[in-house]
Design an enzyme around this catalytic site. Structure first.
Site: not given
Ligand code: PXP
Length: 248
Positions: A10, A151, A198
């Site tokens: 981000h 994951e 996520h």
């Molecule tokens: N893990 C994976 C594989 C992802 O694609 C993302 C989002 O880019 C994340 C973790 C992190 O998710 P969040 O931004 O919702 O914390």
């Protein structure tokens, strides 16, 4: 100790909104590590909408902990990954119009491209994880196809948490947590490393910490959101001071 991987995509999204030099995800990574991140995660998307190749290359040189590159299994990005050699690669599905990664990777034991991608990354000494739905059968397939780690996609569980505002007795939340627990149990049974990510936030993270042999959490949106908020006052204060000092 559970490894905290901080996803800084981000930060790059804000930079790309202006096609400018700031904010630099490389600096954000440095600060994240000073704050206690054990590693940095970036997703180099095919459309390059946030992280750029330059970021991945510089992060390889500057990140002190684990550098985890999320990517779709495609020849171009694979070549870059093999050249840069991050510590870990997390293979994810990618769809052009999606806001963020939607759903886990479809793992098929007969998928020659996926198997070859995993083999080539592993041969380069890169730990390979697959971002999957929390399903025991998919965990088994991930092991069978040669991945080092899974994951677990915690997004559906996180949505359930948000929907019931964290009511731990909520049926949907209980169901989604059970899915994660069953997938985690299978990871223990087949002997594959367990990561999760996520939608994890400051409110919901506690509910995941009992998952057996959980090695790593990858968290992005919530941490970057908080960083913007807790840094706002200081950022405005600094600008106020410059203006108040006048032209001299
Ligand atoms: N893990 C994976 C594989 C992802 O694609 C993302 C989002 O880019 C994340 C973790 C992190 O998710 P969040 O931004 O919702 O914390």
């Amino acid at each position: 100790m559970i490894h905290l991987g901080v996803n800084i995509d981000h930060v790059a999204t804000v930079r790309q909104a202006r096609q400018a030099n700031e904010p630099d995800p490389v600096l954000a990574a440095h600060l994240a590590e000073l704050g206690g991140a054990n590693g940095i995660t970036v997703h180099l998307r095919q459309d390059r909408r946030h992280i750029q190749e330059r970021d991945v290359r510089l992060l390889r040189e500057t990140v002190q902990g684990v550098l985890n590159l999320e990517m779709a299994a495609g020849e171009d990005i694979l070549s870059l990954a093999l050249a840069v050699c991050p510590d870990e690669v997390c293979l994810v599905p990618e769809h052009r119009q999606e806001l963020t990664t939607e759903g886990g990777l479809r793992v098929d034991a007969e998928d020659r491209i996926l198997r070859a991608t995993i083999d080539r990354l592993k041969a380069a000494g890169i730990l390979v994880s697959l971002f999957i739905e929390p399903e025991p059968a998919t965990v088994k397939l991930a092991k069978a196809i040669g991945a080092d780690a899974v994951e677990l996609h915690t997004g559906t569980w996180a949505n359930a948490f948000a929907h019931c505002r964290g009511d731990e007795h909520d049926e949907q939340l209980v169901t989604q947590l059970s899915r994660l627990e069953e997938a985690a149990d299978m990871a223990t049974t087949v002997g594959i490393r367990l990561h999760a990510g996520h939608g994890i936030t400051y409110h919901n993270v506690r509910l995941l910490l009992h998952l057996p042999l959980l090695r790593a959490l990858n968290i992005g949106h919530s941490i970057v959101s908080r960083a913007v908020m807790i840094g706002m006052e200081r950022a405005v204060f600094d600008m106020r001071q410059l203006i108040d000092k006048g032209p001299g």
